[in-house]
Design an enzyme around this catalytic site. Structure first.
Site, PDB file in Angstrom:
ATOM      1  CG  HIS A  50      -1.618  -3.450  -0.662  1.00 55.31           C
ATOM      2  ND1 HIS A  50      -0.661  -4.072   0.118  1.00 55.31           N
ATOM      3  CD2 HIS A  50      -1.169  -2.190  -0.897  1.00 55.31           C
ATOM      4  CE1 HIS A  50       0.334  -3.229   0.334  1.00 55.31           C
ATOM      5  NE2 HIS A  50       0.049  -2.080  -0.263  1.00 55.31           N
ATOM      6  CG  ASP A  90      -1.574  -7.179   1.413  1.00 58.59           C
ATOM      7  OD1 ASP A  90      -2.687  -6.587   1.391  1.00 58.59           O
ATOM      8  OD2 ASP A  90      -0.509  -6.612   1.102  1.00 58.59           O
ATOM      9  CG  ASN A 129       2.039   3.405   3.684  1.00 54.01           C
ATOM     10  OD1 ASN A 129       1.781   2.270   4.064  1.00 54.01           O
ATOM     11  ND2 ASN A 129       1.922   3.774   2.415  1.00 54.01           N
ATOM     12  CB  SER A 187       0.656   0.858  -2.443  1.00 50.58           C
ATOM     13  OG  SER A 187       0.087   0.659  -1.159  1.00 50.58           O
ATOM     14  N   GLY A 216       4.132   2.927  -0.497  1.00 53.30           N
ATOM     15  CA  GLY A 216       4.897   3.267   0.692  1.00 53.30           C
ATOM     16  C   GLY A 216       4.870   4.718   1.088  1.00 53.30           C
TER      17      GLY A 216
END
EC number: 3.1.1.47
Length: 232
Positions: free
Chosen positions: A195, A192, A104, A47, A74
């Site tokens: 990101h 967040d 991830n 992402s 992801g």
């Protein structure tokens, strides 16, 4: 450790647990996009790559390089390997492939993640021998210090060492200093705490752009095509 023993370096498609087929649809779109494009640079990863495409700085810095963005949210290393083995590199001859993936890989050790990244570099070298590979380092994550930060830091150490002296691969530490002196990460940089915000993307993309131009200029000096002009 071989690919059979390391799940992070065994090409694997994403399991469609939600049942809407979006991951495979994106993969097929990327393969189709590659059939009628002539990119200088291809970005592939998770992402952090995918969302970069939505920022103005992408249009400013990377669109002039005719860049393609093959990021899927992801994705882990094994998913990128599967995509590269199944058509995303078949119809293009980029000068540089930018790889940004690994954060991830939650169920894998730092050593396994490093093995997955090395497998991606090797695959790109085999499929696109004319291309350089730029591996972006994993960013710190989480508002406060946590084990995933330490794991990502260890992956970066291992990947940097593995690529040292590699004739066609380069490691770039993408972190301009997101962790403050008190150990926290600001939501202004990572909305967040994983990101990047538009503000967070700016120093990462400018450092990457400088490296890409340097590498393209080196290749141009060896007989490559002229560089496109950056946007004003």
């Amino acid at each position: 450790m071989s690919g059979d023993e390391n799940p992070a370096s065994k090409p694997t498609p994403v399991q469609d647990v939600q049942g809407d087929g979006r991951w495979m649809s994106l993969h097929h779109r990327f393969v189709a996009d590659s059939k009628d494009k002539e990119p200088e640079v291809v970005f592939i990863g998770d992402s952090l790559v995918q969302l970069m495409h939505q920022c103005e700085i992408w249009r400013e810095l990377f669109s002039p390089l005719h860049a393609l963005n093959f990021g899927i949210g992801g994705d882990s290393t094994q998913h990128v390997l599967w995509r590269l083995e199944n058509g995303e590199l078949e119809h293009i001859r980029p000068k540089i492939v930018v790889v940004w993936v690994g954060t991830n890989n939650h169920g894998h050790t730092a050593e396994q993640v490093t093995g997955g990244i090395k497998a991606i570099v090797q695959l790109v070298n085999e499929r696109q021998p004319q291309a350089r590979v730029v591996v972006l380092g994993l960013l710190p994550r989480g508002q406060h210090p946590n084990p995933l930060r330490e794991k990502n830091r260890r992956v970066n150490e291992l990947v940097r060492a593995a690529l040292a002296g590699h004739p066609r691969a380069h490691f770039l530490d993408a972190d301009p200093g997101f962790v403050h002196s008190d150990g926290t990460i600001s939501h202004h940089d990572m909305y967040d705490y994983l990101h990047l915000s538009r503000l967070g993307y700016t120093p990462v993309c400018r450092a990457l752009h400088s490296l890409l131009l340097r590498l393209l200029t080196q290749d141009q000096g060896q007989g490559g095509a002229p560089l496109p002009e950056p946007s004003p």
